[in-house]
Design a protein around this motif. Structure first.
Motif, PDB file in Angstrom:
ATOM      1  N   SER A 243       0.623  -1.168   0.158  1.00 26.79           N
ATOM      2  CA  SER A 243       0.345  -0.169  -0.564  1.00 26.79           C
ATOM      3  C   SER A 243       0.506   1.365  -0.094  1.00 26.79           C
ATOM      4  O   SER A 243       0.290   1.943  -0.791  1.00 26.79           O
ATOM      5  CB  SER A 243      -0.904  -0.343   1.590  1.00 26.79           C
ATOM      6  OG  SER A 243      -1.864  -0.967   1.205  1.00 26.79           O
ATOM      7  N   GLN A 244       1.829   1.094   0.590  1.00 22.97           N
ATOM      8  CA  GLN A 244       2.893   2.578   0.990  1.00 22.97           C
ATOM      9  C   GLN A 244       3.484   2.676  -0.532  1.00 22.97           C
ATOM     10  O   GLN A 244       3.525   3.939  -1.226  1.00 22.97           O
ATOM     11  CB  GLN A 244       4.112   2.277   1.510  1.00 22.97           C
ATOM     12  CG  GLN A 244       3.369   1.826   2.797  1.00 22.97           C
ATOM     13  CD  GLN A 244       4.781   1.981   4.204  1.00 22.97           C
ATOM     14  OE1 GLN A 244       5.306   1.884   3.797  1.00 22.97           O
ATOM     15  NE2 GLN A 244       4.055   1.284   5.159  1.00 22.97           N
ATOM     16  N   ALA A 245       3.518   1.588  -1.430  1.00 20.29           N
ATOM     17  CA  ALA A 245       4.515   1.730  -2.783  1.00 20.29           C
ATOM     18  C   ALA A 245       2.866   2.210  -3.678  1.00 20.29           C
ATOM     19  O   ALA A 245       3.265   2.816  -4.571  1.00 20.29           O
ATOM     20  CB  ALA A 245       5.094   0.447  -3.767  1.00 20.29           C
ATOM     21  N   ALA A 246       2.412   1.473  -3.683  1.00 19.45           N
ATOM     22  CA  ALA A 246       0.854   1.847  -4.243  1.00 19.45           C
ATOM     23  C   ALA A 246       0.538   3.607  -4.083  1.00 19.45           C
ATOM     24  O   ALA A 246       0.105   4.638  -5.360  1.00 19.45           O
ATOM     25  CB  ALA A 246      -0.702   0.926  -3.874  1.00 19.45           C
ATOM     26  N   ARG A 247       1.192   3.710  -3.244  1.00 15.43           N
ATOM     27  CA  ARG A 247       0.212   5.227  -2.867  1.00 15.43           C
ATOM     28  C   ARG A 247       1.080   6.233  -3.112  1.00 15.43           C
ATOM     29  O   ARG A 247       0.950   7.232  -3.722  1.00 15.43           O
ATOM     30  CB  ARG A 247       0.304   5.502  -1.035  1.00 15.43           C
ATOM     31  CG  ARG A 247      -0.113   6.818  -0.261  1.00 15.43           C
ATOM     32  CD  ARG A 247      -0.037   7.232   0.754  1.00 15.43           C
ATOM     33  NE  ARG A 247       0.821   6.959   1.650  1.00 15.43           N
ATOM     34  CZ  ARG A 247       1.665   7.186   2.844  1.00 15.43           C
ATOM     35  NH1 ARG A 247       0.722   7.752   3.447  1.00 15.43           N
ATOM     36  NH2 ARG A 247       2.369   7.591   3.289  1.00 15.43           N
ATOM     37  N   ARG A 248       2.500   6.173  -3.185  1.00 16.29           N
ATOM     38  CA  ARG A 248       3.935   6.798  -3.652  1.00 16.29           C
ATOM     39  C   ARG A 248       3.552   6.965  -4.971  1.00 16.29           C
ATOM     40  O   ARG A 248       3.292   8.066  -5.697  1.00 16.29           O
ATOM     41  CB  ARG A 248       5.051   6.287  -4.036  1.00 16.29           C
ATOM     42  CG  ARG A 248       5.415   6.224  -2.387  1.00 16.29           C
ATOM     43  CD  ARG A 248       6.985   6.302  -2.661  1.00 16.29           C
ATOM     44  NE  ARG A 248       7.349   4.968  -2.224  1.00 16.29           N
ATOM     45  CZ  ARG A 248       7.566   4.145  -1.511  1.00 16.29           C
ATOM     46  NH1 ARG A 248       7.311   4.549  -0.501  1.00 16.29           N
ATOM     47  NH2 ARG A 248       7.685   2.668  -1.608  1.00 16.29           N
ATOM     48  N   ALA A 249       2.941   6.051  -6.072  1.00 16.92           N
ATOM     49  CA  ALA A 249       1.853   5.648  -7.537  1.00 16.92           C
ATOM     50  C   ALA A 249       2.106   6.909  -7.643  1.00 16.92           C
ATOM     51  O   ALA A 249       1.143   7.793  -8.814  1.00 16.92           O
ATOM     52  CB  ALA A 249       2.593   4.472  -7.939  1.00 16.92           C
ATOM     53  N   VAL A 250       0.293   6.476  -6.663  1.00 14.30           N
ATOM     54  CA  VAL A 250      -0.693   7.521  -7.511  1.00 14.30           C
ATOM     55  C   VAL A 250      -1.134   8.722  -6.874  1.00 14.30           C
ATOM     56  O   VAL A 250      -1.130   9.954  -8.397  1.00 14.30           O
ATOM     57  CB  VAL A 250      -2.291   6.846  -6.594  1.00 14.30           C
ATOM     58  CG1 VAL A 250      -3.322   7.128  -6.624  1.00 14.30           C
ATOM     59  CG2 VAL A 250      -2.369   5.560  -6.880  1.00 14.30           C
ATOM     60  N   LEU A 251       0.502   8.955  -5.926  1.00 14.33           N
ATOM     61  CA  LEU A 251       0.547  10.295  -5.607  1.00 14.33           C
ATOM     62  C   LEU A 251       1.333  11.134  -7.099  1.00 14.33           C
ATOM     63  O   LEU A 251       0.630  12.047  -7.454  1.00 14.33           O
ATOM     64  CB  LEU A 251       0.555  10.467  -4.497  1.00 14.33           C
ATOM     65  CG  LEU A 251       0.217  10.341  -3.129  1.00 14.33           C
ATOM     66  CD1 LEU A 251       0.914  10.435  -1.779  1.00 14.33           C
ATOM     67  CD2 LEU A 251      -1.020  11.181  -2.687  1.00 14.33           C
ATOM     68  N   ALA A 252       1.822  10.427  -7.288  1.00 13.53           N
ATOM     69  CA  ALA A 252       2.883  11.368  -8.654  1.00 13.53           C
ATOM     70  C   ALA A 252       1.790  11.157  -9.643  1.00 13.53           C
ATOM     71  O   ALA A 252       2.185  12.222 -10.446  1.00 13.53           O
ATOM     72  CB  ALA A 252       3.913  10.355  -8.262  1.00 13.53           C
ATOM     73  N   VAL A 253       0.898  10.628  -9.781  1.00 14.55           N
ATOM     74  CA  VAL A 253      -0.108  10.530 -10.989  1.00 14.55           C
ATOM     75  C   VAL A 253      -0.944  11.551 -10.878  1.00 14.55           C
ATOM     76  O   VAL A 253      -1.113  12.579 -11.862  1.00 14.55           O
ATOM     77  CB  VAL A 253      -0.994   9.402 -11.731  1.00 14.55           C
ATOM     78  CG1 VAL A 253      -2.204   9.524 -12.299  1.00 14.55           C
ATOM     79  CG2 VAL A 253      -0.040   7.355 -12.217  1.00 14.55           C
ATOM     80  N   LEU A 254      -0.990  11.815  -9.826  1.00 15.51           N
ATOM     81  CA  LEU A 254      -2.025  13.158  -9.803  1.00 15.51           C
ATOM     82  C   LEU A 254      -1.222  13.984  -8.816  1.00 15.51           C
ATOM     83  O   LEU A 254      -2.384  15.556  -9.218  1.00 15.51           O
ATOM     84  CB  LEU A 254      -3.113  12.460  -7.598  1.00 15.51           C
ATOM     85  CG  LEU A 254      -3.665  11.492  -7.947  1.00 15.51           C
ATOM     86  CD1 LEU A 254      -4.755  11.536  -6.003  1.00 15.51           C
ATOM     87  CD2 LEU A 254      -4.816  11.744  -8.654  1.00 15.51           C
TER      88      LEU A 254
END
Length: 120
Positions: A21-32
């Motif tokens: 989830s931490q890795a996914a959060r970084r990826a999603v925040l980068a897109v946002l």
């Protein structure tokens, strides 16, 4: 499997989900971070302490009301469960829909409508 091993397995699974989830959060925040129209505020209550993210992170140049500009959409999301980030990273809009159905992310009906108007 012995009953005594179950908490360890559950703990290991929980830790794996947390790391993913931490890795996914970084990826999603980068897109946002690419949001160019509108404003999105995310309050992440799935972490301790809670964190707030605002996109775009820079102030947008907005035309004045005198120029006939309409208000840009603004949405606020509250992340209630870290699984939200995994759903978003792996399934995008379908992941958001599932997270909303399972209450992994919370928002008002007005914020939901505004969310669909915010553009990358």
């Amino acid at each position: 499997m012995p009953i005594s091993a179950m908490p360890v397995a559950s703990s290991a699974r929980s830790k794996a989900i947390s790391l993913a989830s931490q890795a996914a959060r970084r990826a999603v925040l980068a897109v946002l971070s690419n949001i160019r129209l509108g404003e999105l505020t995310i309050l992440d209550n799935s972490t301790a302490p809670a964190q707030t993210f605002v996109f775009p992170s820079f102030p947008l140049q907005r035309p004045s009301a005198d120029e006939g500009a309409k208000e840009h959409p603004k949405a606020k999301l509250v992340v209630a469960n870290e699984v939200f980030w995994l759903r978003m990273a792996t399934m995008s809009d379908l992941g958001f829909a599932e997270a909303y159905m399972f209450a992994d992310v919370l928002c008002s009906p007005q914020d939901l409508l505004s969310l669909f108007q915010v553009s990358l």
